[in-house]
Structure formats: structure tokens, C-alpha cells
Design an enzyme around this catalytic site. Structure first.
Site, PDB file in Angstrom:
ATOM      1  N   HIS A  14      -8.531   0.751   4.107  1.00 33.52           N
ATOM      2  CA  HIS A  14      -7.343   1.453   4.593  1.00 33.52           C
ATOM      3  C   HIS A  14      -6.607   0.614   5.632  1.00 33.52           C
ATOM      4  O   HIS A  14      -7.118   0.420   6.740  1.00 33.52           O
ATOM      5  CB  HIS A  14      -7.822   2.777   5.209  1.00 33.52           C
ATOM      6  CG  HIS A  14      -6.737   3.666   5.704  1.00 33.52           C
ATOM      7  ND1 HIS A  14      -6.690   4.111   7.002  1.00 33.52           N
ATOM      8  CD2 HIS A  14      -5.673   4.214   5.076  1.00 33.52           C
ATOM      9  CE1 HIS A  14      -5.644   4.913   7.148  1.00 33.52           C
ATOM     10  NE2 HIS A  14      -5.013   4.992   5.991  1.00 33.52           N
ATOM     11  N   ARG A  15      -5.468   0.056   5.249  1.00 29.08           N
ATOM     12  CA  ARG A  15      -4.687  -0.849   6.102  1.00 29.08           C
ATOM     13  C   ARG A  15      -5.489  -2.123   6.407  1.00 29.08           C
ATOM     14  O   ARG A  15      -5.290  -2.768   7.436  1.00 29.08           O
ATOM     15  CB  ARG A  15      -4.261  -0.177   7.406  1.00 29.08           C
ATOM     16  CG  ARG A  15      -3.693   1.220   7.229  1.00 29.08           C
ATOM     17  CD  ARG A  15      -3.276   1.855   8.543  1.00 29.08           C
ATOM     18  NE  ARG A  15      -3.044   3.295   8.411  1.00 29.08           N
ATOM     19  CZ  ARG A  15      -2.762   4.111   9.396  1.00 29.08           C
ATOM     20  NH1 ARG A  15      -2.636   3.632  10.619  1.00 29.08           N
ATOM     21  NH2 ARG A  15      -2.585   5.407   9.198  1.00 29.08           N
ATOM     22  N   GLU A  41      -5.695  -1.315   0.842  1.00 21.49           N
ATOM     23  CA  GLU A  41      -4.608  -0.330   0.914  1.00 21.49           C
ATOM     24  C   GLU A  41      -3.516  -0.890   1.802  1.00 21.49           C
ATOM     25  O   GLU A  41      -3.798  -1.452   2.879  1.00 21.49           O
ATOM     26  CB  GLU A  41      -5.137   0.983   1.504  1.00 21.49           C
ATOM     27  CG  GLU A  41      -4.193   2.155   1.358  1.00 21.49           C
ATOM     28  CD  GLU A  41      -3.394   2.512   2.592  1.00 21.49           C
ATOM     29  OE1 GLU A  41      -2.565   3.425   2.511  1.00 21.49           O
ATOM     30  OE2 GLU A  41      -3.596   1.867   3.653  1.00 21.49           O
ATOM     31  N   ASP A  43       0.680  -0.154   3.177  1.00 23.41           N
ATOM     32  CA  ASP A  43       1.837   0.734   3.258  1.00 23.41           C
ATOM     33  C   ASP A  43       3.110  -0.098   3.185  1.00 23.41           C
ATOM     34  O   ASP A  43       3.265  -1.057   3.943  1.00 23.41           O
ATOM     35  CB  ASP A  43       1.824   1.490   4.590  1.00 23.41           C
ATOM     36  CG  ASP A  43       0.628   2.417   4.716  1.00 23.41           C
ATOM     37  OD1 ASP A  43       0.318   3.114   3.745  1.00 23.41           O
ATOM     38  OD2 ASP A  43       0.007   2.432   5.797  1.00 23.41           O
ATOM     39  N   HIS A  56       2.686   0.516   8.574  1.00 21.68           N
ATOM     40  CA  HIS A  56       2.502   1.962   8.436  1.00 21.68           C
ATOM     41  C   HIS A  56       3.653   2.764   9.040  1.00 21.68           C
ATOM     42  O   HIS A  56       4.273   3.587   8.380  1.00 21.68           O
ATOM     43  CB  HIS A  56       1.179   2.396   9.083  1.00 21.68           C
ATOM     44  CG  HIS A  56       0.966   3.867   9.012  1.00 21.68           C
ATOM     45  ND1 HIS A  56       1.432   4.739   9.975  1.00 21.68           N
ATOM     46  CD2 HIS A  56       0.381   4.643   8.073  1.00 21.68           C
ATOM     47  CE1 HIS A  56       1.128   5.976   9.638  1.00 21.68           C
ATOM     48  NE2 HIS A  56       0.483   5.949   8.487  1.00 21.68           N
ATOM     49  N   GLU A 115       0.838   1.949  -1.039  1.00 25.46           N
ATOM     50  CA  GLU A 115       1.483   3.233  -0.722  1.00 25.46           C
ATOM     51  C   GLU A 115       2.964   3.020  -0.439  1.00 25.46           C
ATOM     52  O   GLU A 115       3.340   2.263   0.472  1.00 25.46           O
ATOM     53  CB  GLU A 115       0.812   3.893   0.491  1.00 25.46           C
ATOM     54  CG  GLU A 115       1.509   5.234   0.803  1.00 25.46           C
ATOM     55  CD  GLU A 115       0.933   5.988   1.988  1.00 25.46           C
ATOM     56  OE1 GLU A 115      -0.163   5.638   2.475  1.00 25.46           O
ATOM     57  OE2 GLU A 115       1.608   6.931   2.433  1.00 25.46           O
ATOM     58  N   LYS A 117       5.895   4.347   1.400  1.00 29.03           N
ATOM     59  CA  LYS A 117       6.075   5.305   2.495  1.00 29.03           C
ATOM     60  C   LYS A 117       7.276   6.203   2.245  1.00 29.03           C
ATOM     61  O   LYS A 117       7.440   7.225   2.897  1.00 29.03           O
ATOM     62  CB  LYS A 117       6.207   4.597   3.846  1.00 29.03           C
ATOM     63  CG  LYS A 117       4.948   3.895   4.308  1.00 29.03           C
ATOM     64  CD  LYS A 117       3.678   4.739   4.188  1.00 29.03           C
ATOM     65  CE  LYS A 117       3.357   5.597   5.366  1.00 29.03           C
ATOM     66  NZ  LYS A 117       2.053   6.317   5.196  1.00 29.03           N
ATOM     67  N   ASP A 235     -11.470   2.880   6.867  1.00 28.08           N
ATOM     68  CA  ASP A 235     -11.206   1.854   7.884  1.00 28.08           C
ATOM     69  C   ASP A 235     -12.426   0.943   8.055  1.00 28.08           C
ATOM     70  O   ASP A 235     -12.357  -0.054   8.762  1.00 28.08           O
ATOM     71  CB  ASP A 235     -10.937   2.509   9.249  1.00 28.08           C
ATOM     72  CG  ASP A 235      -9.790   3.511   9.222  1.00 28.08           C
ATOM     73  OD1 ASP A 235      -8.826   3.288   8.470  1.00 28.08           O
ATOM     74  OD2 ASP A 235      -9.878   4.525   9.952  1.00 28.08           O
TER      75      ASP A 235
HETATM   76  O1  G3P Z   1      -4.322   6.247   1.480  1.00 25.71           O
HETATM   77  C1  G3P Z   1      -3.796   7.367   2.025  1.00 25.71           C
HETATM   78  C2  G3P Z   1      -3.443   7.237   3.440  1.00 25.71           C
HETATM   79  O2  G3P Z   1      -3.206   5.890   3.747  1.00 25.71           O
HETATM   80  C3  G3P Z   1      -2.272   8.072   3.773  1.00 25.71           C
HETATM   81  O3  G3P Z   1      -2.090   8.221   5.123  1.00 25.71           O
HETATM   82  O4  G3P Z   1      -0.871   7.856   7.185  1.00 25.71           O
HETATM   83  O5  G3P Z   1      -2.824   6.419   6.639  1.00 25.71           O
HETATM   84  O6  G3P Z   1      -0.694   6.139   5.398  1.00 25.71           O
HETATM   85  P1  G3P Z   1      -1.592   7.088   6.131  1.00 25.71           P
HETATM   86 CA    CA Z   2      -1.331   4.510   3.863  1.00 24.82          CA
END
Ligand code: G3P
Ligand code: CA
Length: 247
Positions: A14-15, A41, A43, A56, A115, A117, A235
Site C-alpha cells: 500500500h503506497r 499499490e 495512487d 495520495h 488507484e 483518485k 503497509d
Molecule cells: O487500496 C485501497 C486504498 O489505497 C484506498 O485508500 O486512502 O489509502 O488511497 P487510500
Molecule cells: Ca490508494
């Protein structure tokens, strides 16, 4: 992501490994790959000059030394910013990345969860732009495009049937088939705090894969894997990936 079904859920960083390094930077993504993450992942938003950049927040304050909205800055302006020092001195000099830079660097090593946004109502042309890059870098078969903007996912699927898309859902799920017309979605992404076995079952019965975010606790990861969740968005790929290594 691959043709062969893995024995473990996909571990999606995640990120990047965002608990260990500043999110969305090369440092975070390299740590994720080192930890054995199956996918990264990221954004995506568009800059003022229409470049697909990976960040993000809609504004720059939290994760850079800049300020103001991302979409009001050109890529050149964004590239001048430091995106690492906020996390720790050791990361000073990390930069905001473009989607293409990350695809180029990591495409032979890992898959991608991209993702949006916001779709083209917010970032005109973003679906075409992201899709084109996934095609050029030949990573469609190991990518999933996700968004809270479900019309954007419908648009993407209309542009290319081969792009795999997943609907992000913030609340509890009543009926996954109500999220989009048939044939649009490949996956539903659920919030860890609001996911029960019932939601996972509902989604799987609808023929869709389940991804859950954010899962940083090994006990929760094991439970979700037992329910048949396809991807764990975390994470801490360093903590989760070893749970699922072959004995
Ligand atoms: O993968 C889903 C998640 O990343 C969505 O929330 O705010 O972390 O982009 P956020
Ligand atoms: Ca995300």
C-alpha cells in the site's frame, strides 16, 4: 495477476512499504519489492500539464515540502519537491514519481494495483492516459485498476475489456452485483475494519475477487486468507509476505 493460482493471497504494498519509508517513493517501492510484495499499490492524479503522477493527497503539504493542490502544479514543479524528508532525514531527496517511471522501473519484478483518485470528471482523460501506459509497458495482465469512482472503472472497461478493475467500497456491502452492471468489475476492495466473512462470501459468490485494505496485522491477514481473500493491501509487506511463504 498470473495464470497460475498462487497458494497464498497476493500481498499488495500500500503506497509501497509505507510503514518503512515515505509513501509512493522509490525507497518505499524498493523496500516493498525486497520484502517480496506481489504488487505495488499506487495512487494516481494528473498534474497541471496532464502528467500521471503518483501521490495520495490532493494537496502537497503532508508528504512533500511543497504546498497547494497537485493539479495546479506542472510535473517540472512537482519534481523539484522533496517527498522524503517529512518521513526522516535518511529519505531526503526522494521525489514524486510518475506512473511511467514506476512502470518502467518495476514492471519486470512485480504487479501493480493502480488507484485512480478520480476519473475524468475530475482529471480529464485520466482513464485513457493510465490505460495507454499499462498497455505500452505491457503490464495489463498483472495490473488491477481500482477506484472509489466507479463510473471511471466502467469507462476503462469500455476502452479495453482486458483491463482488470476493482471497485473500492468504504462501507459495508449489501449487494456486490449492485455496484456496477454485469461484466464491468473483476474485484471488490473492502475496508479491513468493516469486512466480515459474510462480505467476502457475497463478493466471491458474485464471481468477483476480494481485496482488503489496510491489513497490517498478521492475525487478521491469516483470517482473511482463510476466507478466500485474493489480495491483502498492506503497509507492511515485510510482515505479511513471510506468513504465506511455502513451508
Ligand atoms: O487500496 C485501497 C486504498 O489505497 C484506498 O485508500 O486512502 O489509502 O488511497 P487510500
Ligand atoms: Ca490508494
Amino acid at each position: 495477476m498470473t495464470t497460475a493460482e498462487p497458494r497464498h493471497p497476493l500481498v499488495v504494498a500500500h503506497r509501497g512499504a509505507s510503514a518503512l519509508a515515505p509513501e509512493h517513493t522509490i525507497a518505499a517501492y524498493e523496500k516493498a519489492v525486497e520484502a517480496g510484495a506481489d504488487a505495488l499499490e499506487l495512487d494516481v492524479r494528473l498534474s497541471a500539464d496532464g502528467q500521471a503522477v503518483v501521490i495520495h493527497d490532493a494537496t502537497l503539504e503532508r508528504t512533500t515540502d511543497g504546498s497547494g493542490p497537485v493539479h495546479e502544479r506542472t510535473l517540472q514543479q512537482l519534481k523539484r519537491l522533496d517527498a522524503g524528508a517529512w518521513f526522516g532525514e535518511a529519505f531526503r531527496g526522494q521525489r514524486i514519481q510518475t506512473l511511467t517511471e514506476l512502470l518502467e522501473r518495476f514492471r519486470d519484478r512485480v504487479g501493480f494495483t493502480v488507484e485512480l483518485k478520480g476519473g475524468s470528471d475530475f482529471y480529464p482523460g485520466i482513464e485513457e492516459r493510465v490505460l495507454t501506459f499499462l498497455q505500452i509497458y505491457d503490464v495489463l495482465d498483472r495490473s488491477l485498476v481500482v477506484s472509489f469512482d466507479h463510473p471511471a472503472l466502467k469507462k476503462l472497461k469500455g476502452l479495453d475489456r482486458d483491463v482488470r478493475v476493482g471497485a473500492l467500497v468504504t462501507g459495508r456491502l449489501l449487494d456486490p452485483t449492485a455496484l456496477a452492471p454485469p461484466g464491468i468489475l473483476d474485484a471488490v476492495c473492502l475496508r479491513a475494519e468493516l469486512t466480515t466473512e459474510r462480505e467476502v462470501e457475497l463478493v466471491r459468490k458474485a464471481g468477483l475477487e476480494v481485496y482488503v485494505w489496510v491489513v497490517n496485522e498478521p492475525l487478521l491477514a491469516r483470517r482473511l486468507a482463510g476466507w478466500g481473500v485474493r489480495g491483502l493491501i498492506t503497509d507492511r509487506p515485510d510482515l505479511l509476505r513471510p506468513l504465506f511463504r511455502d513451508a
